[in-house]
Design a protein around this motif. Structure first.
Motif, PDB file in Angstrom:
ATOM      1  N   VAL A  33      29.886  72.424  55.075  1.00  0.00           N
ATOM      2  CA  VAL A  33      30.333  71.995  56.396  1.00  0.00           C
ATOM      3  C   VAL A  33      30.132  73.056  57.473  1.00  0.00           C
ATOM      4  O   VAL A  33      30.085  72.729  58.651  1.00  0.00           O
ATOM      5  N   ALA A  34      30.054  74.317  57.085  1.00  0.00           N
ATOM      6  CA  ALA A  34      29.872  75.409  58.048  1.00  0.00           C
ATOM      7  C   ALA A  34      28.479  76.001  57.884  1.00  0.00           C
ATOM      8  O   ALA A  34      27.920  75.989  56.790  1.00  0.00           O
ATOM      9  N   SER A  35      27.945  76.528  58.967  1.00  0.00           N
ATOM     10  CA  SER A  35      26.584  77.065  58.908  1.00  0.00           C
ATOM     11  C   SER A  35      26.488  78.277  57.990  1.00  0.00           C
ATOM     12  O   SER A  35      25.471  78.487  57.350  1.00  0.00           O
TER      13      SER A  35
ATOM     14  N   CYS B  22      35.772  78.075  55.469  1.00  0.00           N
ATOM     15  CA  CYS B  22      34.323  78.093  55.227  1.00  0.00           C
ATOM     16  C   CYS B  22      33.853  76.837  54.496  1.00  0.00           C
ATOM     17  O   CYS B  22      32.739  76.369  54.722  1.00  0.00           O
ATOM     18  N   HIS B  23      34.697  76.316  53.614  1.00  0.00           N
ATOM     19  CA  HIS B  23      34.283  75.208  52.759  1.00  0.00           C
ATOM     20  C   HIS B  23      34.722  73.836  53.252  1.00  0.00           C
ATOM     21  O   HIS B  23      34.344  72.833  52.657  1.00  0.00           O
ATOM     22  N   GLY B  24      35.526  73.785  54.310  1.00  0.00           N
ATOM     23  CA  GLY B  24      36.021  72.509  54.803  1.00  0.00           C
ATOM     24  C   GLY B  24      37.157  72.004  53.930  1.00  0.00           C
ATOM     25  O   GLY B  24      37.611  72.677  53.007  1.00  0.00           O
ATOM     26  N   ASN B  25      37.607  70.798  54.208  1.00  0.00           N
ATOM     27  CA  ASN B  25      38.709  70.201  53.454  1.00  0.00           C
ATOM     28  C   ASN B  25      38.166  69.577  52.178  1.00  0.00           C
ATOM     29  O   ASN B  25      37.978  68.365  52.083  1.00  0.00           O
TER      30      ASN B  25
ATOM     31  N   HIS C 155      27.024  76.314  48.333  1.00  0.00           N
ATOM     32  CA  HIS C 155      27.212  77.376  49.337  1.00  0.00           C
ATOM     33  C   HIS C 155      26.480  78.617  48.845  1.00  0.00           C
ATOM     34  O   HIS C 155      27.034  79.416  48.102  1.00  0.00           O
ATOM     35  N   ASP C 156      25.239  78.750  49.249  1.00  0.00           N
ATOM     36  CA  ASP C 156      24.368  79.795  48.719  1.00  0.00           C
ATOM     37  C   ASP C 156      23.896  80.714  49.842  1.00  0.00           C
ATOM     38  O   ASP C 156      23.126  80.290  50.707  1.00  0.00           O
TER      39      ASP C 156
ATOM     40  N   VAL D 120      23.832  72.892  56.605  1.00  0.00           N
ATOM     41  CA  VAL D 120      25.011  72.113  56.972  1.00  0.00           C
ATOM     42  C   VAL D 120      24.756  70.664  56.561  1.00  0.00           C
ATOM     43  O   VAL D 120      23.718  70.094  56.866  1.00  0.00           O
ATOM     44  N   GLY D 121      25.691  70.109  55.823  1.00  0.00           N
ATOM     45  CA  GLY D 121      25.534  68.747  55.314  1.00  0.00           C
ATOM     46  C   GLY D 121      24.895  68.682  53.938  1.00  0.00           C
ATOM     47  O   GLY D 121      24.833  67.624  53.324  1.00  0.00           O
TER      48      GLY D 121
END
Length: 168
Positions: free
Chosen positions: A142-144, A129-132, A106-107, A29-30
């Motif tokens: 943004v998501a775990s 899942c990917h945020g804005n 996002h892996d 995250v981040g």
């Protein structure tokens, strides 16, 4: 170690491992790595309202959303901002037929089978899942996207939660 202790410890270790996978916070995250070209999603998807599917063509038909090849970028950038150093780098890559080596953000682990097209066809919005992304100058996770995150979403949406749904 005796057989009784071994029979007891193996299931406990397995339960602990599954609990860790379900409840552990993601270390990603981040996560927002530098890319070969600092691609600004805010300009493209936000300000210019380019639909995600224009660049990520496989998202509706494939397990993978796909990262666009340089020819997709050059559809616009053969005319737009072509004097920018980054676009010159892109153009050179295109003319040499050498793909840009983007860093995956996002892996998921190899043992997880995620299919974008199944989620899109059922109305799951990319931002869940990917945020804005349309507001991100630099994309970050943004998501775990850990097992618990996915299971919670499946439960909330009455989607299957049996192991074979995501693990093969």
């Amino acid at each position: 170690m005796n057989k009784k202790a071994l029979k007891l410890s193996v299931p406990l270790i397995a339960i602990a491992a599954v609990a860790y996978l379900i409840f552990s916070p993601s270390k990603y995250v981040g996560y927002s790595p530098d890319q070969p070209i600092p691609f600004n999603h805010k300009i493209h998807a936000g300000d210019n309202k380019i639909d995600c599917r224009y660049c990520h063509t496989g998202v509706e038909t494939s397990a993978h959303a796909t990262v666009p090849n340089t020819s997709t970028c050059m559809n616009c950038h053969s005319l737009v901002a072509k004097n920018s150093p980054d676009i010159k780098f892109l153009s050179e890559s295109y003319s040499k037929n050498k793909p840009i080596e983007w860093v995956k953000i996002h892996d998921l682990p190899d043992h997880v089978q995620f299919n974008h097209s199944r989620h899109i066809s059922r109305g799951v919005d990319c931002s869940q899942c990917h945020g804005n992304v349309a507001e991100m100058v630099k994309v970050k996770q943004v998501a775990s996207l850990n097992m618990g995150y996915c299971i919670n979403c499946h439960r909330e949406n009455n989607a299957p939660t049996d192991c074979s749904t995501c693990h093969r």
